[in-house]
Design a protein around this motif. Structure first.
Motif, mmCIF file in Angstrom:
data_model
loop_
_atom_site.group_PDB
_atom_site.id
_atom_site.type_symbol
_atom_site.label_atom_id
_atom_site.label_comp_id
_atom_site.label_asym_id
_atom_site.label_seq_id
_atom_site.Cartn_x
_atom_site.Cartn_y
_atom_site.Cartn_z
ATOM 1 N N LYS A 127 5.460 -4.724 7.864
ATOM 2 C CA LYS A 127 4.842 -4.125 6.676
ATOM 3 C C LYS A 127 3.556 -4.904 6.390
ATOM 4 C CE LYS A 127 6.035 -2.246 2.243
ATOM 5 N NZ LYS A 127 7.081 -1.984 1.268
ATOM 6 N N ASP A 142 5.188 -1.102 10.923
ATOM 7 C CA ASP A 142 6.110 -0.228 10.190
ATOM 8 C C ASP A 142 5.351 0.584 9.153
ATOM 9 O OD1 ASP A 142 8.241 -1.280 11.650
ATOM 10 O OD2 ASP A 142 8.610 -2.854 10.165
ATOM 11 N N SER A 143 4.435 -0.087 8.452
ATOM 12 C CA SER A 143 3.582 0.580 7.473
ATOM 13 C C SER A 143 2.329 -0.273 7.275
ATOM 14 C CB SER A 143 4.306 0.788 6.145
ATOM 15 O OG SER A 143 4.561 -0.461 5.525
ATOM 16 N N ILE A 148 -0.718 -0.502 4.383
ATOM 17 C CA ILE A 148 -1.383 -0.081 3.149
ATOM 18 C C ILE A 148 -2.775 -0.696 3.166
ATOM 19 C CG2 ILE A 148 -1.379 -0.155 0.635
ATOM 20 C CD1 ILE A 148 1.684 -0.308 0.756
ATOM 21 N N GLU A 199 -0.598 8.335 10.694
ATOM 22 C CA GLU A 199 0.669 8.572 9.999
ATOM 23 C C GLU A 199 1.157 7.332 9.235
ATOM 24 O OE1 GLU A 199 5.082 9.519 11.464
ATOM 25 O OE2 GLU A 199 3.552 10.897 12.208
ATOM 26 N N LEU A 200 0.986 6.152 9.797
ATOM 27 C CA LEU A 200 1.528 4.933 9.193
ATOM 28 C C LEU A 200 0.626 4.309 8.136
ATOM 29 C CD1 LEU A 200 2.842 3.238 12.454
ATOM 30 C CD2 LEU A 200 4.184 4.439 10.728
ATOM 31 N N ILE A 201 -0.551 4.889 7.892
ATOM 32 C CA ILE A 201 -1.516 4.281 6.973
ATOM 33 C C ILE A 201 -1.509 5.000 5.637
ATOM 34 C CG2 ILE A 201 -3.926 3.659 6.590
ATOM 35 C CD1 ILE A 201 -4.361 3.752 9.595
ATOM 36 N N GLN A 202 -1.462 4.185 4.576
ATOM 37 C CA GLN A 202 -1.604 4.699 3.221
ATOM 38 C C GLN A 202 -2.845 4.051 2.629
ATOM 39 O OE1 GLN A 202 1.712 3.767 0.673
ATOM 40 N NE2 GLN A 202 0.635 4.444 -1.166
#
Length: 190
Positions: A31, A52-53, A55, A71-74
């Motif tokens: 993360k 995993d993610s 941000i 897909e994994l980026i916010q």
């Protein structure tokens, strides 16, 4: 199309920043929080097989970043001095060329320390107050005007000292381009 900032950064990238990104950014896994993403120069260096993610934050999210969305980026607008995340959230925090313009460095680093997991890692690339006396004098002279034209960027910060005084141990660091830049990794002090 490249932004004006990216054009300005091109020679600096070629002289060492890109190598620092290549050596450090792929290490981030799990993360991840990236602070001050700007135009997204780090995004192509992440090893998304180990993410995993991710941000990605900045005071204002650049439109170029949104186009590169994976897909994994916010993407999130946020200030490093007041992060909207729970304590002990991230395995890695990444920031490049950010703390030169953070108004309250201690508050920003306190927030990073708060949201980084106890065994997490901070990856950094920053420009700093150079060690060489001639450059030090030049940077001191230029700093007042530079802050005005470069949106609050400071040329005379000792980032490694700030890290240590805010509860981080530097695992390794590398100064480059006449000691004007530093890159490395840090962990929370025990």
């Amino acid at each position: 199309m490249k932004s004006l900032y990216d054009l300005f950064m091109t020679p600096l990238e070629k002289r060492g920043i890109r190598n620092a990104r290549i050596n450090l950014i792929p290490k981030a896994s799990g993360k991840i929080l990236e602070i001050g993403a700007g135009t997204g120069a780090n995004l192509k260096y992440y090893n998304f097989n180990n993410v995993d993610s991710l941000i990605v934050t900045d005071k204002k999210i650049n439109k170029v970043l949104i186009k590169s969305k994976k897909e994994l980026i916010q993407f999130m607008e946020s200030n490093v001095s007041s992060l909207p995340f729970d304590d002990n959230t991230f395995d890695y925090i990444v920031h490049t060329l950010v703390f030169c313009s953070v108004k309250n460095v201690d508050k920003g680093l306190s927030e990073l320390r708060r949201v980084l997991k106890k065994d997490g890692t901070l990856i950094f690339i920053e420009h700093i107050y150079p060690e060489k006396k001639r450059l030090k004098r030049l940077f001191s002279f230029l700093n007042p005007a530079w802050r005005v034209v470069a949106s609050g960027c400071n040329l005379n910060r000792d980032y490694e000292k700030s890290l240590r005084s805010n509860g981080f141990d530097i695992i390794h660091s590398n100064k480059f381009m006449n000691t004007v830049f530093v890159s490395g990794e840090a962990k929370l002090s025990k």
